[in-house]
Motif scaffolding. Structure first.
Motif, PDB file in Angstrom:
ATOM      1  N   ARG A   7      37.177  24.045 -22.414  1.00 30.31           N
ATOM      2  CA  ARG A   7      37.321  24.620 -24.014  1.00 30.31           C
ATOM      3  C   ARG A   7      36.860  25.905 -24.332  1.00 30.31           C
ATOM      4  O   ARG A   7      36.116  26.061 -25.986  1.00 30.31           O
ATOM      5  CB  ARG A   7      37.366  23.390 -25.260  1.00 30.31           C
ATOM      6  CG  ARG A   7      38.328  22.419 -25.240  1.00 30.31           C
ATOM      7  CD  ARG A   7      37.956  21.865 -25.958  1.00 30.31           C
ATOM      8  NE  ARG A   7      37.159  20.137 -25.272  1.00 30.31           N
ATOM      9  CZ  ARG A   7      37.913  19.006 -25.630  1.00 30.31           C
ATOM     10  NH1 ARG A   7      37.677  19.029 -26.959  1.00 30.31           N
ATOM     11  NH2 ARG A   7      36.792  17.418 -25.034  1.00 30.31           N
ATOM     12  N   HIS A   8      35.315  26.273 -24.021  1.00 34.16           N
ATOM     13  CA  HIS A   8      34.391  27.394 -24.578  1.00 34.16           C
ATOM     14  C   HIS A   8      34.588  27.950 -22.873  1.00 34.16           C
ATOM     15  O   HIS A   8      35.192  28.004 -21.936  1.00 34.16           O
ATOM     16  CB  HIS A   8      33.203  26.775 -23.921  1.00 34.16           C
ATOM     17  CG  HIS A   8      33.069  25.436 -23.240  1.00 34.16           C
ATOM     18  ND1 HIS A   8      33.555  24.779 -23.182  1.00 34.16           N
ATOM     19  CD2 HIS A   8      32.051  25.550 -21.701  1.00 34.16           C
ATOM     20  CE1 HIS A   8      32.940  23.460 -21.977  1.00 34.16           C
ATOM     21  NE2 HIS A   8      32.246  24.713 -21.591  1.00 34.16           N
ATOM     22  N   ALA A   9      33.616  30.002 -23.457  1.00 33.15           N
ATOM     23  CA  ALA A   9      34.094  30.595 -22.590  1.00 33.15           C
ATOM     24  C   ALA A   9      33.594  30.501 -21.563  1.00 33.15           C
ATOM     25  O   ALA A   9      32.425  30.348 -20.877  1.00 33.15           O
ATOM     26  CB  ALA A   9      33.241  32.208 -22.631  1.00 33.15           C
ATOM     27  N   ASP A  10      34.789  31.113 -20.099  1.00 32.75           N
ATOM     28  CA  ASP A  10      34.070  31.527 -18.647  1.00 32.75           C
ATOM     29  C   ASP A  10      33.453  30.102 -17.895  1.00 32.75           C
ATOM     30  O   ASP A  10      32.965  30.161 -16.945  1.00 32.75           O
ATOM     31  CB  ASP A  10      33.698  32.021 -18.600  1.00 32.75           C
ATOM     32  CG  ASP A  10      34.362  33.322 -19.093  1.00 32.75           C
ATOM     33  OD1 ASP A  10      35.298  33.959 -19.154  1.00 32.75           O
ATOM     34  OD2 ASP A  10      33.400  34.636 -19.629  1.00 32.75           O
ATOM     35  N   ALA A  11      34.069  28.864 -18.226  1.00 35.10           N
ATOM     36  CA  ALA A  11      32.927  27.516 -17.263  1.00 35.10           C
ATOM     37  C   ALA A  11      34.433  27.564 -16.547  1.00 35.10           C
ATOM     38  O   ALA A  11      35.456  27.519 -16.862  1.00 35.10           O
ATOM     39  CB  ALA A  11      33.025  26.825 -18.108  1.00 35.10           C
ATOM     40  N   VAL A  12      33.715  27.161 -15.401  1.00 35.06           N
ATOM     41  CA  VAL A  12      34.444  26.229 -13.789  1.00 35.06           C
ATOM     42  C   VAL A  12      33.836  24.858 -13.954  1.00 35.06           C
ATOM     43  O   VAL A  12      32.715  24.502 -13.954  1.00 35.06           O
ATOM     44  CB  VAL A  12      34.303  27.836 -13.116  1.00 35.06           C
ATOM     45  CG1 VAL A  12      35.366  28.331 -13.560  1.00 35.06           C
ATOM     46  CG2 VAL A  12      32.877  27.714 -12.663  1.00 35.06           C
ATOM     47  N   SER A  13      34.974  24.167 -13.429  1.00 38.41           N
ATOM     48  CA  SER A  13      34.331  22.770 -12.504  1.00 38.41           C
ATOM     49  C   SER A  13      34.211  22.492 -11.531  1.00 38.41           C
ATOM     50  O   SER A  13      34.805  21.580 -10.457  1.00 38.41           O
ATOM     51  CB  SER A  13      35.904  22.010 -12.821  1.00 38.41           C
ATOM     52  OG  SER A  13      36.665  22.376 -13.076  1.00 38.41           O
ATOM     53  N   GLY A  14      34.735  23.941 -11.205  1.00 35.94           N
ATOM     54  CA  GLY A  14      35.048  24.017  -8.643  1.00 35.94           C
ATOM     55  C   GLY A  14      34.041  24.325  -8.318  1.00 35.94           C
ATOM     56  O   GLY A  14      33.041  24.421  -8.628  1.00 35.94           O
TER      57      GLY A  14
END
Length: 587
Positions: free
Chosen positions: A262-269
């Motif tokens: 829900r916030h800019a440019d974060a990834v989880s991979g």
């Protein structure tokens, strides 16, 4: 002889001879093969025979994997209670993958005609872009080789006996790359974002299987809380479906079905983008301890290259892989014998002639029939390279459950001329498509000119033009064009409903037929696996034979050139190995 044909018999033989090593090896192969060929009863029986042999040896991880495969076979067959039991047994035995002992150091260079250019799960629709999103964003589950589905962000889940409710439990302590917690609320947010009528996701129709998903998207209700996805707490998310979906576990492996930030440019991979131009995309492995991936790839470089130019560099070792994307123009690359490092997948996607059904001429069924009967499939076969198989069946490709063989309208010049006369059409024809289809367009146009006696125009355009058309949201004006469709999940519904049902957003040709829609709705709500497939076979016949909604031309096989020192690569439809699982051991 072909061992594949007899693995089942060999497995039986070695079990009888009490040679457990060979029995385990052959049972595993026989069960995997049966499942991938959709012989689900046979697969279930073989996995069930395999389990006690593994149990006797205390092979917990192998048992868990066999149980995941068994569960998926049962799930695909709409046997949800049995699938759920197999899943619970698997979770009790499963050990998640561990990171390698030393930090990843390898660079993997990948040549491709299509450099991925959309890292946004909601909008990514071209397969290279979905694949990019899969490196950047982890999902609740993920696909492994042999089209197996295993836990990823979710450590376990439950499925109700009727297949209409799924509850996923996330692992503890998950975070986004910027350090904020990753929770079940991010899964709910992501799905609702895809269904948002103001700016829907590219594949929004996939999520109409959720309660009130379609109604919300169509503006029939504006209460997002009624959509069938809900975070019950930070680590638990529930899905409620309107109809049983034997493909639902594959939907959970899609980037747009997983948590979205829900916030800019974060990834989880495992990877993040560090460099991006039109011709180069660089991903670097994230230094996040919680992402345990067995591969050793630290840096991933996708560079743009014409496929014809890529092979010499590949042969000299300047690249490790070439992704052959969408392009049928492989004839130059595969002269006679197929390249030793070419990995050809099964025929899992379809290319067909798409009509603009709103066009006055194309709305005429006699004319569509005439065009179909004037296509010489033997001439197409002569022009088709190794990665294309001429379509003689329906629009659902052979590698999928629900393929209907031998229904394509046959080549019959006399019948074609009679249908043309009945249509009253006497205008000119123009065939269109991307440049990669040039040769097949030429074959079709030459055939029509021969049968009908008039000139047929051909218009083609480049990838760049195609991308501009898509970005500009400008429907291209071609009323008769070659286009392709890859399975976002391996089920006939992905082709028949998404391409031809009246209210599907991806029904680009605007085909609309009440009898067809009714068949699709009945298939969607059907509780018996066999009856469901029969309804889809019937829908394929209505689309291809009775109504000529499109003309199937070829079935495509994904091709990748992979150096022998790259281990672990696999691909099927719109899923493939994670690049973070590959092991690169250059000589």
């Amino acid at each position: 002889g072909n061992t594949d044909e007899v693995v089942g018999l060999l497995a039986y033989h070695w079990r009888a001879a009490e040679d457990d090593d060979k029995a385990i090896a052959y049972l595993t192969r026989a069960a995997d093969r049966a499942r991938q060929e959709w012989a689900l009863d046979e697969a279930v029986e073989q996995y069930r025979a395999l389990l006690p042999l593994l149990e006797a040896r205390g092979e917990r991880q192998e048992m868990a994997l066999a149980l995941f495969k068994l569960a998926l076979a049962l799930h695909t067959d709409l046997r949800f209670a049995e699938a759920n039991d197999a899943y619970q047994r698997a979770f009790a035995l499963w050990t998640p993958p561990a990171a390698p002992p030393s930090a990843p150091t390898a660079t993997l260079r990948v040549g491709t005609s299509f450099v991925p250019n959309d890292p946004e799960p909601k909008s990514a629709i071209a397969w290279p872009n979905i694949q990019l999103c899969m490196q950047l964003f982890d999902r609740l589950v993920e696909a492994w080789p042999e089209r197996t589905i295993v836990p990823a962000l979710a450590e376990r889940w439950e499925i109700s006996d009727d297949g209409l409710r799924y509850v996923f439990h996330l692992r503890e302590g998950l975070t986004w790359s910027d350090g904020t917690p990753l929770t079940a609320h991010d899964v709910e947010y992501g799905i609702k974002r895809v269904l948002d009528p103001a700016s829907p996701g590219s594949s929004v129709a996939i999520y109409f299987v959720l309660e009130n998903g379609q109604e919300y998207y169509l503006g029939q209700n504006d209460d997002a809380d009624r959509i069938g996805v809900c975070a019950l707490d930070d680590r638990t998310v529930e899905f409620r479906l309107v109809a049983p979906a034997p493909y639902f576990m594959s939907v959970m492996n899609r980037p747009d079905g997983g948590p979205q930030p829900r916030h800019a440019d974060a990834v989880s991979g495992a990877f993040e983008i560090t460099e991006r131009t039109d011709d180069l995309l660089v991903l670097e492995r994230r230094k996040d301890e919680s992402i345990a991936r067995p591969g050793n790839v630290r840096r991933l470089e996708f560079f743009r290259t014409a496929i014809g130019d890529a092979l010499p560099g590949f042969d000299e070792g300047r690249s490790d892989m070439i992704m052959v994307r969408y392009t049928p123009k492989l004839a130059d690359l595969m002269p006679g014998a197929v390249h030793p490092d070419a990995s050809l997948g099964p025929a899992a996607w379809s290319a067909y002639l798409r009509f603009d059904h709103a066009h006055p001429a194309m709305s005429n069924l006699h004319l569509r029939r005439a065009l179909a009967h004037a296509i010489d499939r033997e001439a197409l076969a002569a022009a088709a390279p190794a990665n294309l198989v001429v379509a003689t069946g329906g629009v659902v490709p052979p590698a999928l459950q629900g393929h209907t063989p031998d229904i394509a309208l046959r080549y019959d010049p006399d019948l074609a001329r009679a249908e043309l006369a009945a249509s009253g059409f006497d205008g000119g024809l123009e065939l269109a498509g991307m440049m990669v289809w040039e040769e097949l367009l030429g074959v079709i146009a030459a055939g029509w000119e021969e049968v009908f006696g008039g000139a047929v125009g051909i218009r083609h355009w480049s990838w760049q033009t195609q991308e501009a058309m898509e970005v500009g949201g400008r429907a291209d004006q071609a009323y008769l064009r070659v286009t392709g469709w890859f399975p976002g999940y391996a089920d006939p519904e992905y082709f028949l409903r998404l391409l031809f049902q009246s209210d599907s957003r991806t029904n680009e040709g605007g085909f609309s037929n009440a009898a067809f829609d009714d068949l699709i709705e009945r298939a969607r709500r059907e509780r018996n696996g066999r009856t469901r497939l029969e309804l889809f076979h019937e829908a394929d016949r209505v689309a291809v034979v009775e109504q000529v909604a499109c003309i199937p031309l070829v079935y495509g096989r994904n091709v990748a050139y992979v150096k022998p020192w790259v281990h672990g690569w696999w691909e099927f439809g719109k899923s493939s190995s994670s690049f973070a699982d590959l092991v690169v051991e250059r000589p």
